[in-house]
Motif scaffolding. Structure first.
Motif, PDB file in Angstrom:
ATOM      1  N   ILE A   1     -10.932   4.853   5.913  1.00  0.00           N
ATOM      2  CA  ILE A   1      -9.630   4.212   6.020  1.00  0.00           C
ATOM      3  C   ILE A   1      -9.102   4.224   7.456  1.00  0.00           C
ATOM      4  O   ILE A   1      -8.389   3.316   7.886  1.00  0.00           O
TER       5      ILE A   1
ATOM      6  N   VAL B   1       0.822  -1.209   0.000  1.00  0.00           N
ATOM      7  CA  VAL B   1       0.000   0.000   0.000  1.00  0.00           C
ATOM      8  C   VAL B   1       0.854   1.257   0.000  1.00  0.00           C
ATOM      9  O   VAL B   1       0.512   2.256  -0.650  1.00  0.00           O
TER      10      VAL B   1
ATOM     11  N   SER C   1      -3.000   1.213   7.056  1.00  0.00           N
ATOM     12  CA  SER C   1      -2.929   1.968   5.804  1.00  0.00           C
ATOM     13  C   SER C   1      -2.993   3.464   6.080  1.00  0.00           C
ATOM     14  O   SER C   1      -2.303   4.257   5.426  1.00  0.00           O
TER      15      SER C   1
ATOM     16  N   LEU D   1      -7.977   3.751  -4.508  1.00  0.00           N
ATOM     17  CA  LEU D   1      -8.089   2.762  -3.435  1.00  0.00           C
ATOM     18  C   LEU D   1      -9.565   2.576  -3.113  1.00  0.00           C
ATOM     19  O   LEU D   1     -10.235   3.503  -2.653  1.00  0.00           O
TER      20      LEU D   1
ATOM     21  N   CYS E   1     -14.559   3.846   1.677  1.00  0.00           N
ATOM     22  CA  CYS E   1     -13.884   3.250   2.823  1.00  0.00           C
ATOM     23  C   CYS E   1     -13.503   4.335   3.815  1.00  0.00           C
ATOM     24  O   CYS E   1     -12.925   5.355   3.430  1.00  0.00           O
TER      25      CYS E   1
ATOM     26  N   LEU F   1      -8.951  -1.893  -0.623  1.00  0.00           N
ATOM     27  CA  LEU F   1      -8.653  -1.806   0.794  1.00  0.00           C
ATOM     28  C   LEU F   1      -9.622  -2.741   1.504  1.00  0.00           C
ATOM     29  O   LEU F   1     -10.817  -2.454   1.598  1.00  0.00           O
TER      30      LEU F   1
ATOM     31  N   ASN G   1      -8.894   0.439   8.061  1.00  0.00           N
ATOM     32  CA  ASN G   1      -7.513   0.127   7.679  1.00  0.00           C
ATOM     33  C   ASN G   1      -6.540   1.052   8.407  1.00  0.00           C
ATOM     34  O   ASN G   1      -5.873   1.879   7.780  1.00  0.00           O
TER      35      ASN G   1
END
Length: 335
Positions: free
Chosen positions: A118, A102, A125, A224, A116, A261, A122
Motif C-alpha cells: 500500500i 477509503v 491510502s 482491502l 498490495c 486498492l 497507494n
C-alpha cells in the motif's frame, strides 16, 4: 512500443501519419454521416486518465451519441476475455463491495490489506490509514510480496513469493475453515478445504495462522485487496478463492467491508464513471448489438478484428466497427 507523434489515418489498410487538418477532415467525413444515421457508439477508456478526462469522455459518449456503453479498462479486467472470469469478478463484487471513500474503511476493528504494498502503490491510502490509526488504533494485518512501511504498524504481516497469491489464499481458507470447525467441536478429518487451482505452498506459516485467528475474532472487518492480485496466471481461480474468503468472513462477522486498492489513483473513480462494472472486452463480446462507432482512449483491446478481415487472436469475437477512433500516446495492437 513506438510513441505516436502525429495523427494517423488508415489508408489502404495501413496507418499513415497525416497533418492535424487532414486528420480532423477525415474524422468529420467519416463521423458525421454515421451520427446522422443514428449509429450506435461505445467508449472504452483507461483508468490511467485523470478525473477530468474521464468525466469529459463520459459526457462526450453519453451526450454526443446518446450511448450508455461506456467501459473502463481497469486492472481487474486484464483477464476479462477469459471464459467465466467476468462471472467470478461479478460474484466477488456483488457479495459485499462497499464503494466507499477509503478513509471510511479504516473504522473497522480489523483491516486486512491483501496483495498490495500500500505504501508504494497507494501512497494516499497509506497517508489516510496512518491518520486514522493515530486517532483510533485498529488491528492491521498485511499480506504482500514485499516489505512495506506499514509493517511497523501491523499486528501481523505475512510475505509470499510473487505468483503464489492463489497458494496464500488456499492456506488462509484452509486455516479459517479449521478454526470454524474447531469452534463447533467437529472433527476435521476427511474434510476437503482445497480451492480451485494448483500452486499450493507446503505449510501454513505462523504469521498466516495469526492472521486467521485475528480475522476469526474480529467484530468488524475491512478487506482491502490489491488489484494486481487478479493479474496473474491463476486470476480466475484466485477470484473464486476471494469469493470463498468473503463468504467465510461474513459467517465470522456481521460487518464485513470489501474494496479494491487499484494501482492507478483514479481506478475507483473510473469505475464510477463507467456505465457498469463489466470488463470492456467481455462487454463488447456479449453486447446484443455491436457498436457502429468505437472510441478507445489509451486502452488495449487485443481481440478486435483487423481491417483486412483477419484476427490478431483466434478466439476473437469482437467485430470491427464501422469507425474506430483511438486516442493514446503509444502504438498498440488495438490500432
Amino acid at each position: 512500443a513506438p510513441r505516436i507523434t502525429l495523427p494517423m489515418v488508415r489508408k489502404n489498410n495501413e496507418l499513415q501519419a497525416v497533418s492535424w487538418d487532414e486528420a480532423l477532415d477525415a474524422l468529420k467525413e467519416n463521423l458525421q454521416p454515421l451520427i446522422q444515421q443514428g449509429a450506435s457508439a461505445a467508449g472504452v477508456i483507461s483508468a490511467r486518465m485523470t478525473n477530468e478526462v474521464l468525466f469529459r469522455f463520459h459526457q462526450f459518449i453519453s451526450k454526443t451519441f446518446a450511448s450508455k456503453q461506456i467501459y473502463c479498462g481497469n486492472d481487474i479486467y486484464r483477464h476479462d476475455f477469459e471464459p467465466c472470469y467476468q462471472h467470478a469478478v461479478n460474484s466477488l463484487i456483488n457479495q459485499s463491495y462497499t464503494n466507499k471513500p477509503v478513509s471510511e474503511l479504516f473504522n473497522s476493528d480489523c483491516v486486512f490489506v491483501l496483495g498490495c504494498n500500500i505504501g508504494e502503490q497507494n501512497p494516499v491510502s497509506e497517508y489516510l490509514l496512518r491518520g486514522c490509526f493515530s486517532r483510533q488504533p485498529f488491528t492491521l494485518l498485511l499480506a504482500s510480496t514485499r516489505q512495506s512501511r506499514l509493517d511497523l504498524l501491523a499486528k501481523t504481516f505475512s510475505r509470499y513469493p510473487p505468483g503464489h497469491e492463489l497458494a496464500l489464499l488456499q492456506q488462509l481458507l484452509s486455516q479459517l475453515k479449521k478454526d470454524q470447525l474447531a469452534e463447533k467441536d467437529q472433527p476435521t478429518e476427511n474434510r476437503s478445504t482445497k480451492t480451485q487451482g494448483s500452486d499450493e505452498l507446503q505449510s501454513v506459516s505462523p504469521e498466516l495462522k495469526d492472521i486467521s485467528d485475528r480475522l476469526a475474532s474480529a467484530k468488524s472487518i475491512s478487506l482491502l485487496i490489491g488489484s494486481d492480485l487478479l493479474t496473474g496466471a491463476n486470476a480466475k481461480a484466485t477470484t473464486n478463492a476471494l469469493v470463498q474468503l468473503q463468504e467465510i468472513l461474513q459467517q465470522l462477522s456481521s460487518n464485513v467491508q470489501f474494496q479494491f486498492l487499484f494501482q492507478h489513483c483514479n481506478g475507483l473513480g473510473a469505475l464510477d464513471i463507467a456505465s457498469n462494472w463489466q470488463g470492456p472486452s467481455q462487454a463488447l463480446v456479449t453486447s446484443a448489438a455491436s457498436p457502429d462507432i468505437l472510441y478507445v482512449v489509451d486502452q488495449e483491446l487485443p481481440f478486435i478484428t483487423n481491417p483486412d478481415g483477419t484476427s490478431n487472436n483466434t478466439s476473437s469475437r469482437i467485430p470491427l466497427p464501422q469507425l474506430m477512433i483511438y486516442q493514446g500516446a503509444f502504438v498498440n495492437s488495438t490500432m
